[in-house]
Design a protein around this motif. Structure first.
Motif, PDB file in Angstrom:
ATOM      1  N   ARG A  56      -0.962 -10.243  -5.206  1.00  0.00           N
ATOM      2  CA  ARG A  56      -2.363  -9.884  -5.419  1.00  0.00           C
ATOM      3  C   ARG A  56      -2.871  -9.101  -4.211  1.00  0.00           C
ATOM      4  NH1 ARG A  56      -3.730 -10.743 -10.559  1.00  0.00           N
ATOM      5  NH2 ARG A  56      -5.920 -10.677  -9.906  1.00  0.00           N
ATOM      6  N   ILE A  57      -3.914  -8.319  -4.427  1.00  0.00           N
ATOM      7  CA  ILE A  57      -4.565  -7.589  -3.345  1.00  0.00           C
ATOM      8  C   ILE A  57      -6.062  -7.878  -3.420  1.00  0.00           C
ATOM      9  CG2 ILE A  57      -4.932  -5.436  -4.637  1.00  0.00           C
ATOM     10  CD1 ILE A  57      -3.690  -5.366  -1.086  1.00  0.00           C
ATOM     11  N   VAL A  58      -6.651  -8.239  -2.301  1.00  0.00           N
ATOM     12  CA  VAL A  58      -8.086  -8.515  -2.238  1.00  0.00           C
ATOM     13  C   VAL A  58      -8.733  -7.412  -1.408  1.00  0.00           C
ATOM     14  CG1 VAL A  58      -9.878 -10.124  -1.484  1.00  0.00           C
ATOM     15  CG2 VAL A  58      -7.732 -10.997  -2.451  1.00  0.00           C
ATOM     16  N   PHE A  59      -9.789  -6.809  -1.943  1.00  0.00           N
ATOM     17  CA  PHE A  59     -10.443  -5.709  -1.240  1.00  0.00           C
ATOM     18  C   PHE A  59     -11.918  -5.669  -1.583  1.00  0.00           C
ATOM     19  CE2 PHE A  59      -9.276  -4.078  -5.366  1.00  0.00           C
ATOM     20  CZ  PHE A  59     -10.257  -3.160  -5.714  1.00  0.00           C
ATOM     21  N   GLU A  60     -12.667  -4.912  -0.795  1.00  0.00           N
ATOM     22  CA  GLU A  60     -14.080  -4.689  -1.049  1.00  0.00           C
ATOM     23  C   GLU A  60     -14.316  -3.203  -1.281  1.00  0.00           C
ATOM     24  OE1 GLU A  60     -16.180  -8.339   1.439  1.00  0.00           O
ATOM     25  OE2 GLU A  60     -16.233  -6.297   2.252  1.00  0.00           O
ATOM     26  N   ALA A  61     -15.163  -2.893  -2.260  1.00  0.00           N
ATOM     27  CA  ALA A  61     -15.500  -1.507  -2.581  1.00  0.00           C
ATOM     28  C   ALA A  61     -17.010  -1.321  -2.485  1.00  0.00           C
ATOM     29  CB  ALA A  61     -15.009  -1.142  -3.981  1.00  0.00           C
ATOM     30  N   ILE A  62     -17.421  -0.095  -2.141  1.00  0.00           N
ATOM     31  CA  ILE A  62     -18.836   0.229  -2.000  1.00  0.00           C
ATOM     32  C   ILE A  62     -19.413   0.607  -3.364  1.00  0.00           C
ATOM     33  CG2 ILE A  62     -20.525   1.660  -0.810  1.00  0.00           C
ATOM     34  CD1 ILE A  62     -18.916  -0.074   1.053  1.00  0.00           C
ATOM     35  N   ASN A  63     -20.540  -0.011  -3.726  1.00  0.00           N
ATOM     36  CA  ASN A  63     -21.171   0.307  -5.006  1.00  0.00           C
ATOM     37  C   ASN A  63     -22.234   1.393  -4.850  1.00  0.00           C
ATOM     38  OD1 ASN A  63     -23.578  -0.999  -4.091  1.00  0.00           O
ATOM     39  ND2 ASN A  63     -22.794  -2.980  -4.804  1.00  0.00           N
ATOM     40  N   ASP A  64     -22.904   1.742  -5.944  1.00  0.00           N
ATOM     41  CA  ASP A  64     -23.887   2.834  -5.929  1.00  0.00           C
ATOM     42  C   ASP A  64     -25.065   2.554  -5.006  1.00  0.00           C
ATOM     43  OD1 ASP A  64     -22.481   4.454  -7.612  1.00  0.00           O
ATOM     44  OD2 ASP A  64     -23.744   4.134  -9.382  1.00  0.00           O
ATOM     45  N   THR A  77      -9.663   6.368 -13.293  1.00  0.00           N
ATOM     46  CA  THR A  77     -11.020   6.508 -13.823  1.00  0.00           C
ATOM     47  C   THR A  77     -11.640   7.842 -13.401  1.00  0.00           C
ATOM     48  OG1 THR A  77     -12.354   5.638 -11.977  1.00  0.00           O
ATOM     49  CG2 THR A  77     -11.204   4.031 -13.369  1.00  0.00           C
ATOM     50  N   PRO A  78     -12.754   8.237 -14.030  1.00  0.00           N
ATOM     51  CA  PRO A  78     -13.427   9.486 -13.646  1.00  0.00           C
ATOM     52  C   PRO A  78     -14.398   9.317 -12.480  1.00  0.00           C
ATOM     53  CG  PRO A  78     -14.494   8.576 -15.577  1.00  0.00           C
ATOM     54  CD  PRO A  78     -13.331   7.671 -15.270  1.00  0.00           C
ATOM     55  N   TYR A  79     -14.376   8.144 -11.821  1.00  0.00           N
ATOM     56  CA  TYR A  79     -15.319   7.861 -10.739  1.00  0.00           C
ATOM     57  C   TYR A  79     -14.605   7.783  -9.388  1.00  0.00           C
ATOM     58  CZ  TYR A  79     -18.036   6.405 -14.796  1.00  0.00           C
ATOM     59  OH  TYR A  79     -18.667   6.378 -16.013  1.00  0.00           O
ATOM     60  N   HIS A  80     -15.317   8.172  -8.328  1.00  0.00           N
ATOM     61  CA  HIS A  80     -14.805   7.962  -6.978  1.00  0.00           C
ATOM     62  C   HIS A  80     -14.916   6.477  -6.627  1.00  0.00           C
ATOM     63  CE1 HIS A  80     -15.594  12.307  -6.759  1.00  0.00           C
ATOM     64  NE2 HIS A  80     -14.740  12.337  -5.751  1.00  0.00           N
ATOM     65  N   VAL A  81     -13.907   5.953  -5.954  1.00  0.00           N
ATOM     66  CA  VAL A  81     -13.936   4.566  -5.493  1.00  0.00           C
ATOM     67  C   VAL A  81     -13.738   4.566  -3.979  1.00  0.00           C
ATOM     68  CG1 VAL A  81     -12.885   2.286  -5.600  1.00  0.00           C
ATOM     69  CG2 VAL A  81     -13.024   3.689  -7.673  1.00  0.00           C
ATOM     70  N   THR A  82     -14.719   4.017  -3.255  1.00  0.00           N
ATOM     71  CA  THR A  82     -14.616   3.910  -1.799  1.00  0.00           C
ATOM     72  C   THR A  82     -14.238   2.482  -1.441  1.00  0.00           C
ATOM     73  OG1 THR A  82     -16.281   5.627  -1.466  1.00  0.00           O
ATOM     74  CG2 THR A  82     -15.806   4.187   0.398  1.00  0.00           C
ATOM     75  N   ILE A  83     -13.068   2.329  -0.831  1.00  0.00           N
ATOM     76  CA  ILE A  83     -12.579   1.017  -0.416  1.00  0.00           C
ATOM     77  C   ILE A  83     -13.051   0.772   1.013  1.00  0.00           C
ATOM     78  CG2 ILE A  83     -10.531  -0.398  -0.013  1.00  0.00           C
ATOM     79  CD1 ILE A  83      -9.090   1.512  -2.029  1.00  0.00           C
ATOM     80  N   ALA A  84     -13.895  -0.227   1.187  1.00  0.00           N
ATOM     81  CA  ALA A  84     -14.431  -0.522   2.514  1.00  0.00           C
ATOM     82  C   ALA A  84     -13.382  -1.199   3.383  1.00  0.00           C
ATOM     83  CB  ALA A  84     -15.669  -1.404   2.398  1.00  0.00           C
ATOM     84  N   ARG A  85     -12.708  -2.195   2.830  1.00  0.00           N
ATOM     85  CA  ARG A  85     -11.694  -2.912   3.602  1.00  0.00           C
ATOM     86  C   ARG A  85     -10.776  -3.687   2.669  1.00  0.00           C
ATOM     87  NH1 ARG A  85     -15.278  -7.602   6.679  1.00  0.00           N
ATOM     88  NH2 ARG A  85     -16.206  -8.556   4.827  1.00  0.00           N
ATOM     89  N   ILE A  86      -9.600  -4.013   3.204  1.00  0.00           N
ATOM     90  CA  ILE A  86      -8.577  -4.731   2.455  1.00  0.00           C
ATOM     91  C   ILE A  86      -8.240  -6.002   3.219  1.00  0.00           C
ATOM     92  CG2 ILE A  86      -6.231  -4.626   1.529  1.00  0.00           C
ATOM     93  CD1 ILE A  86      -6.515  -1.577   1.492  1.00  0.00           C
ATOM     94  N   ALA A  87      -8.065  -7.094   2.510  1.00  0.00           N
ATOM     95  CA  ALA A  87      -7.776  -8.371   3.158  1.00  0.00           C
ATOM     96  C   ALA A  87      -6.331  -8.417   3.633  1.00  0.00           C
ATOM     97  CB  ALA A  87      -8.048  -9.524   2.202  1.00  0.00           C
ATOM     98  N   MET A 105     -11.345   6.538   0.443  1.00  0.00           N
ATOM     99  CA  MET A 105     -11.924   6.891  -0.845  1.00  0.00           C
ATOM    100  C   MET A 105     -10.835   7.452  -1.749  1.00  0.00           C
ATOM    101  SD  MET A 105     -15.204   9.257  -1.830  1.00  0.00           S
ATOM    102  CE  MET A 105     -14.400  10.793  -1.370  1.00  0.00           C
ATOM    103  N   VAL A 106     -10.805   6.957  -2.986  1.00  0.00           N
ATOM    104  CA  VAL A 106      -9.828   7.417  -3.968  1.00  0.00           C
ATOM    105  C   VAL A 106     -10.566   8.259  -5.001  1.00  0.00           C
ATOM    106  CG1 VAL A 106      -7.896   6.749  -5.426  1.00  0.00           C
ATOM    107  CG2 VAL A 106      -8.688   5.186  -3.638  1.00  0.00           C
ATOM    108  N   ALA A 107     -10.194   9.524  -5.104  1.00  0.00           N
ATOM    109  CA  ALA A 107     -10.864  10.453  -6.011  1.00  0.00           C
ATOM    110  C   ALA A 107     -10.490  10.156  -7.463  1.00  0.00           C
ATOM    111  CB  ALA A 107     -10.490  11.889  -5.652  1.00  0.00           C
ATOM    112  N   PRO A 108     -11.275  10.639  -8.419  1.00  0.00           N
ATOM    113  CA  PRO A 108     -10.954  10.428  -9.834  1.00  0.00           C
ATOM    114  C   PRO A 108      -9.580  10.992 -10.202  1.00  0.00           C
ATOM    115  CG  PRO A 108     -13.194  11.267  -9.584  1.00  0.00           C
ATOM    116  CD  PRO A 108     -12.549  11.370  -8.243  1.00  0.00           C
ATOM    117  N   PHE A 109      -8.840  10.231 -10.988  1.00  0.00           N
ATOM    118  CA  PHE A 109      -7.526  10.640 -11.496  1.00  0.00           C
ATOM    119  C   PHE A 109      -6.587  11.064 -10.359  1.00  0.00           C
ATOM    120  CE2 PHE A 109     -10.679  12.079 -14.816  1.00  0.00           C
ATOM    121  CZ  PHE A 109     -10.534  10.954 -15.614  1.00  0.00           C
TER     122      PHE A 109
END
Length: 236
Positions: A211-219, A170-180, A191-195
């Motif tokens: 499966r993978i369970v995780f939490e991401a930070i929103n705006d 995606t063209p958006y940054h995604v910040t992964i707070a934690r993974i189960a 943080m995973v940068a766009p593309f």
């Protein structure tokens, strides 16, 4: 002897400390991240002083890429906030070309400098300055999809018994707070940068369900929970 100590407090970023409570800083930002729309001329960030004394605040914007042009300026760049009071900080867009097909990451920095302490009998004193850093995302207008949907679009795949790859189409940054994990949450702060993609440590023994369970930070700085497919490693 005068000793000056600068403590950098980085929120929402690359390690577990990025997700510590904001109350550790005396000068508190209302935002844990700033989104600068591509068609905006400026954005306003509210600051408040929780100290029992006045502070001098310095604010600026920089880039995680050394030497990169930064087309933003904090206004005012230097100001005083009395105890219990607030201040509106504006971030202005300056001339400069930025990518139009994806977000670009910058940092908004706020340095909180207390007044000089009274001299002691020994003639020495200590001053502690606190630096807060939050992400500033330049988000061009008209990007496909929605930022809230980007974490669900991540591609997860096992590389080996100790690592998994995370790809962001995606063209958006995604910040992964934690993974189960199998015995609780593993704090990642990735943080995973766009593309782009990253590799994170993760034992197959923790999962095994595909499966993978995780939490991401929103705006808004909150956490959203996701449950996504985890592809197995390709046979060699």
């Amino acid at each position: 002897m005068r000793c000056a100590i600068r403590i950098a407090a980085c929120w929402c970023v690359w390690h577990a400390l990025a997700f510590a409570p904001r109350a550790h800083a005396g000068v508190v930002l209302a935002n844990t991240r700033v989104v600068f729309s591509g068609d905006a001329r400026d954005v306003t960030v509210r600051l408040s002083n929780r100290h029992a004394y006045p502070v001098l605040v310095e604010a600026w914007v920089d880039s995680p890429i050394e030497g990169a042009h930064v087309p933003f300026a904090a206004d005012p760049p230097l100001f005083r906030i009395d105890p219990g009071k607030g201040q509106a900080l504006r971030v202005h867009r300056l001339p400069g070309v930025l990518p139009e097909d994806r977000e670009t990451l910058f940092w908004l920095n706020v340095l909180d400098v207390p007044p000089d302490p009274p001299a002691t009998a020994e003639g020495s004193d200590m001053k502690i300055a606190l630096q807060t850093r939050v992400k500033l995302f330049h988000r061009p207008k008209g990007l496909p999809g929605a930022p809230a949907e980007a974490p669900a679009a991540l591609h997860w795949r096992v590389l080996d018994d100790a690592r998994i790859a995370v790809d962001n189409p995606t063209p958006y940054h995604v910040t992964i707070a934690r993974i189960a994990g199998h015995d609780g949450w593993d704090v990642q702060g990735v943080m995973v940068a766009p593309f782009a993609g990253v590799v994170v440590p993760y034992s197959k023994a923790r999962g095994g369900s595909g499966r993978i369970v995780f939490e991401a930070i929103n705006d808004l700085g909150g956490r959203d929970k996701f449950d996504s497919p985890l592809a197995e490693a390709r046979a060699q």
